[in-house]
Design an enzyme around this catalytic site. Sequence first.
Site, PDB file in Angstrom:
ATOM      1  N   GLY A 189      70.660 -34.526  42.171  1.00 36.70           N
ATOM      2  CA  GLY A 189      71.593 -33.380  42.200  1.00 36.70           C
ATOM      3  C   GLY A 189      72.319 -33.217  40.885  1.00 36.70           C
ATOM      4  O   GLY A 189      71.696 -33.206  39.812  1.00 36.70           O
ATOM      5  N   GLU A 190      73.644 -33.154  40.953  1.00 38.49           N
ATOM      6  CA  GLU A 190      74.418 -32.912  39.722  1.00 38.49           C
ATOM      7  C   GLU A 190      74.354 -34.087  38.749  1.00 38.49           C
ATOM      8  O   GLU A 190      74.883 -34.016  37.636  1.00 38.49           O
ATOM      9  CB  GLU A 190      75.874 -32.583  40.063  1.00 38.49           C
ATOM     10  CG  GLU A 190      76.583 -33.738  40.720  1.00 38.49           C
ATOM     11  CD  GLU A 190      78.084 -33.486  40.902  1.00 38.49           C
ATOM     12  OE1 GLU A 190      78.676 -32.772  40.087  1.00 38.49           O
ATOM     13  OE2 GLU A 190      78.648 -34.024  41.865  1.00 38.49           O
ATOM     14  N   GLY A 211      71.438 -35.384  37.686  1.00 43.10           N
ATOM     15  CA  GLY A 211      70.189 -35.357  36.935  1.00 43.10           C
ATOM     16  C   GLY A 211      68.990 -35.910  37.700  1.00 43.10           C
ATOM     17  O   GLY A 211      68.970 -35.961  38.928  1.00 43.10           O
ATOM     18  N   ASP A 260      63.601 -27.428  44.575  1.00 38.07           N
ATOM     19  CA  ASP A 260      62.318 -26.715  44.484  1.00 38.07           C
ATOM     20  C   ASP A 260      62.178 -26.032  43.126  1.00 38.07           C
ATOM     21  O   ASP A 260      61.087 -25.969  42.561  1.00 38.07           O
ATOM     22  CB  ASP A 260      62.229 -25.648  45.579  1.00 38.07           C
ATOM     23  CG  ASP A 260      62.441 -26.256  46.942  1.00 38.07           C
ATOM     24  OD1 ASP A 260      61.813 -27.275  47.234  1.00 38.07           O
ATOM     25  OD2 ASP A 260      63.276 -25.731  47.707  1.00 38.07           O
TER      26      ASP A 260
HETATM   27  P1  AMP Z   1      66.192 -27.511  48.449  1.00 39.69           P
HETATM   28  O1  AMP Z   1      67.627 -27.035  48.342  1.00 39.69           O
HETATM   29  O2  AMP Z   1      65.498 -27.586  47.122  1.00 39.69           O
HETATM   30  O3  AMP Z   1      66.052 -28.735  49.275  1.00 39.69           O
HETATM   31  O4  AMP Z   1      65.387 -26.386  49.220  1.00 39.69           O
HETATM   32  C1  AMP Z   1      65.948 -25.525  50.153  1.00 39.69           C
HETATM   33  C2  AMP Z   1      64.850 -24.650  50.712  1.00 39.69           C
HETATM   34  O5  AMP Z   1      64.001 -25.449  51.539  1.00 39.69           O
HETATM   35  C3  AMP Z   1      65.404 -23.554  51.587  1.00 39.69           C
HETATM   36  O6  AMP Z   1      65.124 -22.314  50.981  1.00 39.69           O
HETATM   37  C4  AMP Z   1      64.731 -23.702  52.939  1.00 39.69           C
HETATM   38  O7  AMP Z   1      64.163 -22.519  53.417  1.00 39.69           O
HETATM   39  C5  AMP Z   1      63.658 -24.752  52.708  1.00 39.69           C
HETATM   40  N1  AMP Z   1      63.611 -25.749  53.795  1.00 39.69           N
HETATM   41  C6  AMP Z   1      64.650 -26.260  54.486  1.00 39.69           C
HETATM   42  N2  AMP Z   1      64.228 -27.137  55.418  1.00 39.69           N
HETATM   43  C7  AMP Z   1      62.873 -27.191  55.313  1.00 39.69           C
HETATM   44  C8  AMP Z   1      61.841 -27.917  55.981  1.00 39.69           C
HETATM   45  N3  AMP Z   1      62.105 -28.782  56.963  1.00 39.69           N
HETATM   46  N4  AMP Z   1      60.572 -27.729  55.574  1.00 39.69           N
HETATM   47  C9  AMP Z   1      60.279 -26.876  54.582  1.00 39.69           C
HETATM   48  N5  AMP Z   1      61.197 -26.143  53.901  1.00 39.69           N
HETATM   49  C10 AMP Z   1      62.487 -26.301  54.259  1.00 39.69           C
END
Ligand code: AMP
Length: 308
Positions: A207-208, A210, A238
């Site tokens: 996270g914040e 790194g 992501d």
């Molecule tokens: P992150 O903040 O990088 O973990 O990603 C958040 C994104 O992951 C959101 O846009 C959600 O739609 C997606 N997400 C949340 N839970 C899941 C899951 N169990 N499987 C796949 N994608 C997910």
Amino acid sequence: MSKLVIVGTVAFDAIETPFGKTDKILGGAATFIGLSASQFNVDSAIVSVVGGDFPQEYLDLLSEKNIDISGIEIIKDGKTFFWSGRYHNDMNSRDTLATELNVLADFNPVVPQDYKDAEIVMLGNLHPIVQSSVLDQMTKKPKLAILDTMNFWMDSALEDLHNVIKRVDVITINDEEARQLTGEYSLVVAARKIHEMGPKYVVIKKGEHGALLFHNDSVFYAPALPLEEVFDPTGAGDTFAGGFAGYLAKTGDVSFENMKNAVIYGSTLASFCVEKFGTERMKNLPKKEVHQRLQQFKDLTQFDIELT
Ligand code: AMP
């Protein structure tokens, strides 16, 4: 330049942060990965599924970024995957309020014909069986398979997750999830245990604080840029993965040395993602701004010390 195939959720998200709250907005792991990787103008395709309730304008947005969306199946009478989360005041931790799999529950991914020979495969967060199925469809062994996952799948499909982890070269995972997967508190020990599960490269996102890249006994660290405002961290992981994979696809060089730059690109792009709700900041991100921030990264981390 290498081709990049991305699998992951394309979703509706509803987000609450200390700064505000959204209704259902565009989200999903593959969405953030695709938008981030599109910075590199690589040939990319998303493999996913949505319901008939998914707005055409969201699909158009991905197409406009030159992402091939022929692998996004639309189930007319189904509902799109929905996730909702609430961030704590520290903005680093969050509670999941809802995960509605909907059309994802019986999703059979189909990799578009043109992408079955893609050199780089980015397995975004999704059921590990779906991630495996994408690897099965590749007609030649990818140069690099990268996997991202989260605690939800560790809780609900651990064995399947282990089976796909065995098959990939790189895993990107956040610190808490690395601890959950290995039962180790030390991230160095956790990375070693994950190496033993299969991946030669382990990226632990903090996270914040790194990200760390581990390879055998080597480790590289990239800080996160200290930002004045963090509005919504959703998708930062992501976006990091998309920047990482996009840069490697663009350069075609999957050495450890080049992965260090990929980590820096991933961190830079993630630093934009958190500045606005959802995908808002990533939808229109001029290259010039990315380059300016890369320079800030260099200034932040470079020093010249005399060993006395
Ligand atoms: P992150 O903040 O990088 O973990 O990603 C958040 C994104 O992951 C959101 O846009 C959600 O739609 C997606 N997400 C949340 N839970 C899941 C899951 N169990 N499987 C796949 N994608 C997910």
